[in-house]
Design an enzyme around this catalytic site. Structure first.
Site, PDB file in Angstrom:
ATOM      1  N   SER A 104       0.811  -1.202   0.000  1.00  0.00           N
ATOM      2  CA  SER A 104       0.000   0.000   0.000  1.00  0.00           C
ATOM      3  C   SER A 104       0.856   1.267   0.000  1.00  0.00           C
ATOM      4  CB  SER A 104      -0.952  -0.065   1.189  1.00  0.00           C
ATOM      5  OG  SER A 104      -2.100   0.654   0.893  1.00  0.00           O
ATOM      6  N   HIS A 158      -7.772  -5.618  -0.045  1.00  0.00           N
ATOM      7  CA  HIS A 158      -6.527  -4.878   0.180  1.00  0.00           C
ATOM      8  C   HIS A 158      -5.820  -5.433   1.418  1.00  0.00           C
ATOM      9  CE1 HIS A 158      -3.995  -1.364  -0.174  1.00  0.00           C
ATOM     10  NE2 HIS A 158      -4.280  -0.952   1.060  1.00  0.00           N
ATOM     11  N   TRP A 178      -9.739   0.419  -5.275  1.00  0.00           N
ATOM     12  CA  TRP A 178      -9.102   1.706  -4.940  1.00  0.00           C
ATOM     13  C   TRP A 178      -7.661   1.765  -5.483  1.00  0.00           C
ATOM     14  CZ3 TRP A 178     -11.098   6.056  -3.925  1.00  0.00           C
ATOM     15  CH2 TRP A 178     -10.432   7.055  -3.203  1.00  0.00           C
ATOM     16  N   LYS A 187       4.374   2.108  -2.258  1.00  0.00           N
ATOM     17  CA  LYS A 187       4.749   3.273  -3.061  1.00  0.00           C
ATOM     18  C   LYS A 187       6.170   3.690  -2.676  1.00  0.00           C
ATOM     19  CE  LYS A 187       0.059   5.109  -2.063  1.00  0.00           C
ATOM     20  NZ  LYS A 187      -0.950   4.506  -2.858  1.00  0.00           N
TER      21      LYS A 187
END
Ligand code: GCU
Length: 432
Positions: free
Chosen positions: A271, A412, A362, A275
């Protein structure tokens, strides 16, 4: 475009606080609503010259793309290291996890002062290996004690209370609840990693930059005085930059430890921390492999699809994560001079694994697959085979050679299934 007018009523007088602040366009999660878009070419330089050789990619196009991601997306990473940088091995337990592993704890000091910026690195390495262990290195969300219930792990400080997956600073004196240990153990699968002969290393992201707007005035950003979320220069770094920087400092330590194989360090992240891992691997070529899970917007997912979380939404909700310049592309993704497939391409020719979860719209699973696919031409330049498929694979069907991908059933998260694929990929790329 939505516009909001915020009005503050204070002591009977009316104060206009922010006029005409743009609210982000709502998220799209319907594939038929994805607008047509054009991806910038990884292998065409800004001056239009096509890149046909590795030498030209490395000398010209790769630095050009790194420069664009620095200026427009993540912000600048300080060029020099703190003079006070040093490693202090604070604990070694050779009989950890029932004797199967060695637990090491290392404080990496960034400042000379005892209360200055520092991070705590936690390492587990498998006992009984004849050769230095390859390492999975990643940041954690809730403190090192959250990755395993092992009571020997030093508790993170300041202690942050874990409640329904949210950070909640504990009031001073709050007793540490034993159940706070190992709250993210499922996401780390430490025994499974060790059983396959890998070491695992982790740092709490908060040690580097607390995950809140004010965090840019604390810890590592404060050390470099790069400015608060609103006060900094347009190309100054944000939390992503500081988190990625910390991963490189962990790598600095790993390179000094003869029991670990610094040539085989896979940087990974889930998540928001995925990044950060991507940005770390794009900048620091010592990371020999990258694994991201559900990294989404500003991670592996293409921004120009504007599916799921968008640039405007992420900058609005997390104004401290990226460079301020990234806000120029709020609801104007078509104007971005780069897209995330080019970030993934910066990792070439090193093995790259992108993972998504089907229920995580998302993070845009298809956008993550297309990001990985868009990096293939650069891998091909090095003679490396990428995904080996033309279309997105079915659920729970891992694909790929030097670029791996899977789209897991479910939400997720990072699960045992995901870790099994990461470990398979690492074993395949790094045969013993
Ligand atoms: C939010 C955010 C995402 C991020 C995620 C996470 O959902 O919008 O960009 O990846 O948090 O870190 O779990």
């Amino acid at each position: 475009m939505n516009r909001s007018l915020r009005v503050l009523v204070a002591g009977g007088s009316l104060a206009l606080v922010s006029l005409l602040a743009a609210a982000p366009n709502p998220a799209i999660t319907d594939e038929t609503k994805v607008p047509p878009y054009t991806l910038p070419e990884p292998l065409v330089c800004a001056d239009g010259t096509p890149v046909r050789t590795v030498a030209m990619w490395e000398a010209k196009r790769r630095p050009e793309l790194r420069g664009l991601f620095t200026r427009e997306v993540y912000g600048r990473t300080p060029a020099s290291l703190p003079a006070a940088l040093r490693f202090e091995v604070t604990a070694v337990d050779r009989g950890a996890l029932g004797g199967t592993a060695t637990r090491k704890e290392v404080t990496v000091w960034f400042a000379a002062k005892a209360d200055g910026a520092r991070m705590h690195l936690l390492i587990y390495q498998p006992n009984g290996r004849k050769t230095p262990a390859p390492v999975f290195l990643g940041l954690n969300f809730f403190g090192n004690h959250s990755v395993h219930a092992d009571p020997g792990i030093r508790l993170a400080s300041p202690f942050i209370y874990y409640d329904a997956d949210r950070y909640r600073p504990a009031a001073p004196g709050t007793p540490v609840k034993s159940e706070q240990r190992g709250v993210h153990a499922e996401k780390w699968q430490i025994e499974a990693v060790l059983a396959r002969g890998f070491a695992t290393a982790t740092v709490w992201c908060h040690d580097l930059c607390p995950d809140r707007v004010g965090g840019l005035g604390e810890n590592v950003p404060a050390l470099f005085a790069t400015g608060g979320a609103e006060q900094r220069a347009g190309d100054a770094w944000g939390a992503m930059g500081a988190w990625a920087w910390g991963l490189s400092r962990a790598m600095d330590y790993l390179a000094t430890d003869p029991e670990l194989d610094a040539r085989r360090v896979a940087v990974h992240g889930f998540s928001r921390l995925g990044k950060a891992a991507l940005w770390a691997a794009a900048q620091d070529e010592r990371f020999a492999m990258l694994v991201s899970m559900g990294s989404g917007c500003g991670g592996a997912a293409l921004s120009k699809r504007i599916y799921g979380e968008t640039v405007a939404i992420i900058n609005d909700k997390f104004p401290h994560w990226f460079a301020k310049n990234f806000r120029r592309y709020n609801d104007r993704e078509s104007e971005l001079p780069v897209d995330q497939h080019q970030l993934l391409a910066l990792i070439a020719p090193r093995p790259l694994y992108v993972a998504s979860a089907h229920g995580d719209s998302w993070s845009d699973p298809r956008g993550e697959f297309l990001g990985a696919q868009g990096a293939e031409p650069v891998y091909a330049l090095y003679g490396k085979k990428g995904l080996g498929v033309n279309a997105m694979p079915g659920l729970d069907t891992p694909v790929g050679a030097t670029i791996g991908y899977h789209n897991r059933t479910g939400k997720h998260d990072v699960t045992a299934y995901d870790w099994a694929q990461f470990l398979n990929f690492a074993e395949r790329c790094w045969p013993r």
